[in-house]
Each structure stands twice: as C-alpha cells, then as structure tokens.
Scaffold this motif. Structure first.
Motif, mmCIF file in Angstrom:
data_model
loop_
_atom_site.group_PDB
_atom_site.id
_atom_site.type_symbol
_atom_site.label_atom_id
_atom_site.label_comp_id
_atom_site.label_asym_id
_atom_site.label_seq_id
_atom_site.Cartn_x
_atom_site.Cartn_y
_atom_site.Cartn_z
ATOM 1 N N ALA A 290 -45.936 -16.788 16.831
ATOM 2 C CA ALA A 290 -44.537 -16.660 17.233
ATOM 3 C C ALA A 290 -44.426 -16.331 18.715
ATOM 4 C CB ALA A 290 -43.842 -15.596 16.396
ATOM 5 N N LEU A 291 -45.275 -15.434 19.193
ATOM 6 C CA LEU A 291 -45.245 -15.073 20.608
ATOM 7 C C LEU A 291 -45.581 -16.269 21.488
ATOM 8 C CD1 LEU A 291 -46.984 -11.619 20.226
ATOM 9 C CD2 LEU A 291 -44.642 -11.955 21.029
ATOM 10 N N LEU A 292 -46.558 -17.072 21.069
ATOM 11 C CA LEU A 292 -46.911 -18.256 21.849
ATOM 12 C C LEU A 292 -45.744 -19.219 21.971
ATOM 13 C CD1 LEU A 292 -50.492 -18.924 20.441
ATOM 14 C CD2 LEU A 292 -49.946 -18.447 22.833
ATOM 15 N N ASP A 293 -44.895 -19.254 20.962
ATOM 16 C CA ASP A 293 -43.753 -20.171 20.937
ATOM 17 C C ASP A 293 -42.449 -19.404 21.149
ATOM 18 O OD1 ASP A 293 -42.483 -22.607 20.736
ATOM 19 O OD2 ASP A 293 -42.481 -22.647 18.548
ATOM 20 N N PHE A 294 -42.511 -18.372 21.988
ATOM 21 C CA PHE A 294 -41.372 -17.455 22.114
ATOM 22 C C PHE A 294 -40.110 -18.133 22.612
ATOM 23 C CE2 PHE A 294 -43.163 -17.417 26.348
ATOM 24 C CZ PHE A 294 -42.074 -17.271 27.202
ATOM 25 N N PHE B 145 -40.967 -7.276 30.292
ATOM 26 C CA PHE B 145 -40.783 -7.797 28.939
ATOM 27 C C PHE B 145 -39.516 -8.636 28.809
ATOM 28 C CE2 PHE B 145 -40.745 -7.604 24.241
ATOM 29 C CZ PHE B 145 -42.090 -7.864 23.996
ATOM 30 N N THR B 146 -38.491 -8.343 29.564
ATOM 31 C CA THR B 146 -37.377 -9.269 29.764
ATOM 32 C C THR B 146 -37.121 -9.344 31.269
ATOM 33 O OG1 THR B 146 -35.652 -7.566 29.497
ATOM 34 C CG2 THR B 146 -36.318 -8.769 27.527
ATOM 35 N N HIS B 147 -36.706 -10.527 31.735
ATOM 36 C CA HIS B 147 -36.577 -10.679 33.182
ATOM 37 C C HIS B 147 -35.619 -11.824 33.497
ATOM 38 C CE1 HIS B 147 -37.775 -11.463 37.409
ATOM 39 N NE2 HIS B 147 -37.987 -10.160 37.408
ATOM 40 N N ASN B 148 -34.360 -11.463 33.725
ATOM 41 C CA ASN B 148 -33.361 -12.434 34.154
ATOM 42 C C ASN B 148 -32.342 -11.695 35.008
ATOM 43 O OD1 ASN B 148 -31.400 -14.351 34.543
ATOM 44 N ND2 ASN B 148 -31.314 -15.016 32.405
ATOM 45 N N TRP C 78 -28.772 -10.142 25.151
ATOM 46 C CA TRP C 78 -29.964 -10.996 25.144
ATOM 47 C C TRP C 78 -31.233 -10.193 25.411
ATOM 48 C CZ3 TRP C 78 -32.352 -10.596 29.809
ATOM 49 C CH2 TRP C 78 -31.562 -10.344 30.947
ATOM 50 N N SER C 79 -31.130 -9.148 26.244
ATOM 51 C CA SER C 79 -32.307 -8.327 26.548
ATOM 52 C C SER C 79 -32.684 -7.467 25.347
ATOM 53 C CB SER C 79 -32.031 -7.448 27.768
ATOM 54 O OG SER C 79 -33.176 -6.744 28.177
ATOM 55 N N ALA C 80 -31.681 -6.852 24.706
ATOM 56 C CA ALA C 80 -31.944 -6.020 23.530
ATOM 57 C C ALA C 80 -32.496 -6.856 22.377
ATOM 58 C CB ALA C 80 -30.665 -5.311 23.101
ATOM 59 N N GLU C 81 -31.933 -8.057 22.186
ATOM 60 C CA GLU C 81 -32.375 -8.902 21.083
ATOM 61 C C GLU C 81 -33.815 -9.370 21.284
ATOM 62 O OE1 GLU C 81 -29.548 -12.039 20.902
ATOM 63 O OE2 GLU C 81 -27.886 -10.721 20.294
ATOM 64 N N PHE C 82 -34.131 -9.785 22.494
ATOM 65 C CA PHE C 82 -35.493 -10.259 22.737
ATOM 66 C C PHE C 82 -36.489 -9.106 22.639
ATOM 67 C CE2 PHE C 82 -39.228 -11.386 25.145
ATOM 68 C CZ PHE C 82 -39.459 -12.705 24.750
ATOM 69 N N ASP C 83 -36.122 -7.942 23.154
ATOM 70 C CA ASP C 83 -37.012 -6.788 23.065
ATOM 71 C C ASP C 83 -37.304 -6.439 21.611
ATOM 72 O OD1 ASP C 83 -38.293 -4.224 24.153
ATOM 73 O OD2 ASP C 83 -36.728 -3.431 22.842
ATOM 74 N N ALA C 84 -36.266 -6.422 20.772
ATOM 75 C CA ALA C 84 -36.463 -6.089 19.363
ATOM 76 C C ALA C 84 -37.341 -7.132 18.681
ATOM 77 C CB ALA C 84 -35.117 -5.975 18.648
ATOM 78 N N TRP C 85 -37.061 -8.405 18.960
ATOM 79 C CA TRP C 85 -37.872 -9.473 18.360
ATOM 80 C C TRP C 85 -39.322 -9.372 18.826
ATOM 81 C CZ3 TRP C 85 -40.780 -13.237 20.743
ATOM 82 C CH2 TRP C 85 -41.319 -14.219 19.908
ATOM 83 N N GLY C 86 -39.527 -9.178 20.118
ATOM 84 C CA GLY C 86 -40.883 -9.102 20.650
ATOM 85 C C GLY C 86 -41.644 -7.909 20.107
ATOM 86 N N GLY C 87 -40.964 -6.762 19.975
ATOM 87 C CA GLY C 87 -41.615 -5.601 19.401
ATOM 88 C C GLY C 87 -42.048 -5.841 17.969
ATOM 89 N N GLU C 88 -41.200 -6.512 17.191
ATOM 90 C CA GLU C 88 -41.549 -6.814 15.803
ATOM 91 C C GLU C 88 -42.691 -7.825 15.723
ATOM 92 O OE1 GLU C 88 -37.931 -8.114 14.031
ATOM 93 O OE2 GLU C 88 -36.984 -6.123 14.092
ATOM 94 N N ALA C 89 -42.675 -8.834 16.590
ATOM 95 C CA ALA C 89 -43.744 -9.840 16.584
ATOM 96 C C ALA C 89 -45.079 -9.205 16.958
ATOM 97 C CB ALA C 89 -43.398 -10.979 17.533
ATOM 98 N N ALA D 167 -32.490 -15.604 22.059
ATOM 99 C CA ALA D 167 -32.215 -15.451 23.486
ATOM 100 C C ALA D 167 -33.463 -15.583 24.354
ATOM 101 C CB ALA D 167 -31.526 -14.107 23.754
ATOM 102 N N GLY D 168 -34.480 -16.313 23.861
ATOM 103 C CA GLY D 168 -35.717 -16.420 24.614
ATOM 104 C C GLY D 168 -35.528 -17.020 25.988
ATOM 105 N N ARG D 169 -34.699 -18.031 26.082
ATOM 106 C CA ARG D 169 -34.511 -18.689 27.377
ATOM 107 C C ARG D 169 -33.635 -17.865 28.319
ATOM 108 N NH1 ARG D 169 -36.851 -23.631 26.874
ATOM 109 N NH2 ARG D 169 -36.970 -24.515 24.777
#
Length: 262
Positions: A205-209, A171-174, A186-197, A215-217
């Motif tokens: 939103a997920l398609l345009d993550f 779910f996050t990978h860097n 960045w990992s915590a923020e993306f995880d929270a956003w992805g869980g909410e989406a 912190a998507g990039r």
C-alpha cells in the motif's frame, strides 16, 4: 600480552524523519523530541543521510571532508544562514557505499564539494549537537518507490557496521495547499492512513500511496519528501516488525510523523 577484542558495533536502526524547515529549530517541542530520540539510540559510528532536498542521478556521494552547508532555502531571517554543523566527513563510509552499489548499470558519482543541505543538518543539529559523528549524504537517484526500496536493501548491510541510515523528508508536504491555520483535512487523512499502513506493515500500500491513500496527491503533489521513506523501508528489512514512532503530530498543518525500525 593479549590485546582486548574490539566489540562489534551495535546493529543500528533505520530511521525516517520529518526534517522540517529551518524554523522548526525554534519550535518549543520538536528539538526536544529529536534530542530525546537520539538519546535512546545506540551510538552510531557514522550516519548515512538521504534527504528530500538532493535529487541527482546517477546516485551521488556528497563531500567526504568538511564542506560548507547548503542553505537551500530563501527569504528566511539572517540567523538561519549562520547555522554551522561541522561534522567530520566519512570517507570510509563512502568507500563502503561504493562497494555495495558497484554493479553493471549502477554508476556512482562523487560531488566532492557538496555539503549537507537543510534536510540533513537541521535535524542533526538537534540529534547530535556536538557534530562529532561522521556524516555522508547521498542523493536520491530516483523518486520511484520500488527502486528506492531496492537501494535501501543494498545499503542495509551498513547497519551491521554501526551506520545509522536516515531517510529525511516530511510525512505530508504541500506548502501551496496550506490556506488557513490548523491541520487541513488532506494532511490529517494522509497521516492517519500512513500511520495505519506502517503499523500493518503494508508495504504494498505504501509503495502505491498515490492511488491507495486518501488525499495522496494533495499530501504529496511531488513525491520527493515521501521518497526517503522507501530507502528506510528497504534498509529496515526484517525489522519492519520492530517499529516505533518517536515523533508524531503536526507542524504548521504538516505531519511530522517519524519512524524507527529496529
């Protein structure tokens, strides 16, 4: 004498799981989480696996008979290279995939000696340790989210044939941005956003993550570990409303959020 009717296979859910590196098998929590997850699933007739670690265009079907595993990692202790997972091949499933994807401009290739890579076998060792469910791995033919959603939609009828469709990524990978112990922002923020989406069923939103998420990039500087989610979302169809998160939390700072639809 009347022959008893064979019951129709249960409609299988569609899964996205964070597969982890081989050392996740030694984690005190993750193997038990996967084992508990699989124990709650209907018994699949076969498993169709789409892993972040096989990109090949046009779409390729892996081995349909038992083949050696692909140890696609370097610098690990020797025992990780001795793991075996001798699941049966799935030639009937391969034929069904070809039939579903056969269309002008949609070639499908066979790579008959391509065994399961670690994105496939590492979680399957924990979920189906008897290695008694036929498995077919197919490649990621693109990293484009919309095209992967379409691929998932075309594969969705397999769920009604008892096939468990699994997108395997992270779910996050860097790895390059993991500087210190703990969970980076960045990992915590993306995880929270992805869980909410996901909870909001906000597929757009997920398609345009890459642009709509915080912190998507950074969470996915290259998107191959998020890409399998879109195959799963496409295969889920109307089951987006029947969603659960059997695994969450972090491992070495990376989100291991894993989702079930159906």
């Amino acid at each position: 004498m009347t022959t008893p009717a064979v019951p129709a296979p249960a409609r299988m859910p569609a899964l996205y799981l964070s597969h982890g590196a081989p050392p996740l098998a030694d984690d005190p929590l993750w193997p038990a989480e996967l084992a508990a997850w699989s124990a709650e699933l209907p018994r699949p007739r076969a498993i169709l696996m789409v892993s972040a670690h096989w990109e090949e265009a046009p779409l390729a079907l892996g081995a349909t008979e038992r083949a050696p595993l692909v140890y696609d990692f370097w610098g690990f202790p020797e025992h990780y290279y001795r793991v075996r997972y001798d699941a049966p091949g799935a030639p009937e499933l391969a034929a069904s995939v070809r039939a579903l994807l056969r269309a002008p401009g949609t070639p499908v290739q066979d790579i008959a000696d391509r065994g399961l890579d670690h994105g496939a076998y590492v979680p399957l060792v924990e979920m189906y340790p008897q290695a008694d469910v036929p498995v077919l791995q197919v490649s990621l033919p693109t990293l484009d989210p919309a095209r992967l959603m379409d691929l998932g939609r075309r594969l969705a009828p397999l769920r009604d044939e008892g096939v468990l469709i699994v997108g395997s990524g992270f779910f996050t990978h860097n790895l390059a941005a993991l500087r210190h112990p703990g969970v980076p922002g960045w990992s915590a923020e993306f995880d929270a956003w992805g869980g909410e989406a996901l909870a909001a069923r906000d597929v757009d939103a997920l398609l345009d993550f890459e642009t709509k998420s915080p912190a998507g990039r950074l969470a996915h500087p290259r998107t191959e570990h998020f890409a399998p989610l879109f195959v799963t979302l496409g295969a889920a169809g109307s089951d987006l409303d029947a969603q659960s998160t059997p695994v969450d939390g972090f491992w070495m700072g990376l989100s291991k959020r894993s989702v079930q639809f159906g």
